[in-house]
Scaffold this motif. Sequence first.
Motif, PDB file in Angstrom:
ATOM      1  N   VAL A 160     -10.656   5.637  -0.811  1.00  0.00           N
ATOM      2  CA  VAL A 160      -9.899   4.854  -1.791  1.00  0.00           C
ATOM      3  C   VAL A 160     -10.733   4.623  -3.048  1.00  0.00           C
ATOM      4  CG1 VAL A 160     -10.507   2.546  -0.923  1.00  0.00           C
ATOM      5  CG2 VAL A 160      -8.319   2.902  -2.077  1.00  0.00           C
ATOM      6  N   ASP A 190       0.295   3.624  -3.023  1.00  0.00           N
ATOM      7  CA  ASP A 190      -0.511   4.799  -2.689  1.00  0.00           C
ATOM      8  C   ASP A 190       0.144   6.103  -3.102  1.00  0.00           C
ATOM      9  OD1 ASP A 190      -2.497   3.224  -1.707  1.00  0.00           O
ATOM     10  OD2 ASP A 190      -2.508   4.063   0.312  1.00  0.00           O
ATOM     11  N   ASP A 232      -5.942  11.760  -3.887  1.00  0.00           N
ATOM     12  CA  ASP A 232      -6.450  11.794  -2.526  1.00  0.00           C
ATOM     13  C   ASP A 232      -6.571  13.231  -2.031  1.00  0.00           C
ATOM     14  OD1 ASP A 232      -6.993   9.770  -0.201  1.00  0.00           O
ATOM     15  OD2 ASP A 232      -5.880  11.416   0.711  1.00  0.00           O
ATOM     16  N   ASP A 276       0.810  -1.227   0.000  1.00  0.00           N
ATOM     17  CA  ASP A 276       0.000   0.000   0.000  1.00  0.00           C
ATOM     18  C   ASP A 276       0.838   1.269   0.000  1.00  0.00           C
ATOM     19  OD1 ASP A 276      -2.519  -0.925  -0.329  1.00  0.00           O
ATOM     20  OD2 ASP A 276      -3.263  -0.344   1.648  1.00  0.00           O
ATOM     21  N   ASP A 330      -1.208   4.462   5.153  1.00  0.00           N
ATOM     22  CA  ASP A 330      -1.588   4.649   3.755  1.00  0.00           C
ATOM     23  C   ASP A 330      -1.625   6.130   3.421  1.00  0.00           C
ATOM     24  OD1 ASP A 330      -4.005   5.601   4.874  1.00  0.00           O
ATOM     25  OD2 ASP A 330      -4.897   3.612   4.778  1.00  0.00           O
TER      26      ASP A 330
END
Length: 443
Positions: free
Chosen positions: A112, A26, A33, A22, A82
């Motif tokens: 996510v 990520d 995000d 992750d 994360d």
Amino acid sequence: MKLWEKGTTVNEAIEKFTVGKDRELDILLAPFDVLGSMAHVTMLESVGLIEKDELPVLLDSLKKLYQHALDGDFKIEEGVEDVHSQVEFLLTQELGDLGKKIHSGRSRNDQVLLDLKLFTRSGIREIVTAAGQLIDILLARSEQHKEVLIPGYTHLQVAMPSSFGLWFGAYAESLSDDLELLLSAFRITNQNPLGSAAGYGSSFPLNRQMTTDLLGFNNMNYNVVYAQMGRGKVEKIVSFAMANLASTLSKLAYDVCLFTSQNFNFVSLPPEFTTGSSIMPHKKNPDVFELIRGKCNKIQGIPQQIALTVNNLPSGYFRDLQIVKEIFLPLFSELHDCISIASLALEKLVVNEHILDDPRYDYLFSVEAVNKLVLKGVPFREAYRQVAEQIEKGEFKPEKAITHTHEGSIGNLCLEEIARKKSQIVDNFGFEAIEKAVSALLQ
């Protein structure tokens, strides 16, 4: 630092196994995000969950994080689980308790989901742009070499006359249809899941239409349970569309590998586009197209990997879905690289303009001879028999003039129509509207 931490230390081996890749993957989601957080806090202010004077402070910090992510300076620190945790941690570090407010009304589940939608949307745009450029190159080469005839094959046996115009143009139109399928996948992707929280909504008075508009989505996943069910489904659909495009590239690469062999000698690559042998000094290998073929064949297996991961899951969130990221996220750069290198190599591909001078291809024109007899009034089956008899006796003399005129044939390639088809499909993605919305959010 974990958003769900409640004072219990997780076993080190368990943590390593559950976090998996992750942190590494990520990083790809970081700018998306942050964008999602900007839309979310803007919406929270509108419904009274963030004070009016707090919003510009949050947005200013988030814009800085967004730029760091674009510049490659964003890092997920050791001990941070994360990207979602890292963004909240950095905001809290800078703004104190104000940074802790951004998670109101959402879960990491819909974060996510949103990040993957935004990442996929952006990745599809890059694929469409690259594929559009490849289509343009193929159409230009089709026009450039439309008069150069080549053998057409059935069963890998010499069959009927074809041309480089037809060959290049065929792949241009095939890729256009691949974009049509990708457009359908894009429309399923371009729906906002934010506000579904852990998959069952929120008691906060969220304005989901507002975040939908702020992020430039075409619409939203209305049902919050379905929004969560969309994880894995979207990836499977998009990967299938991309695998379909990869299939076209793989076939094209196979043709080039075949056509560059000395037995065919239809095309060649400049020396700087080939590799050599450690013991055979004459070798000029088309490794670039062999690798395109291999990589694209690998890509065609990705939808099955995703399907086998998600198909036996009931509704709701499960950690199995984390594995899908490992399969799905690298797909975009791999396919983009294949398209880009194919474009570079095909622009430099050298065409042999005298292929049909070789008498081994004389029988290509047998159907032309049959058709000419038919045009003189001979019944087709009788004309077929007469030409077959000439061939068997070794008396067949080809006439190599081609007079195909119908749409899509050697003499009427319909290149403008194919170009128009491609342009209409690309326009239907509506990338400009998305860019306008995101630019407004970042201002």
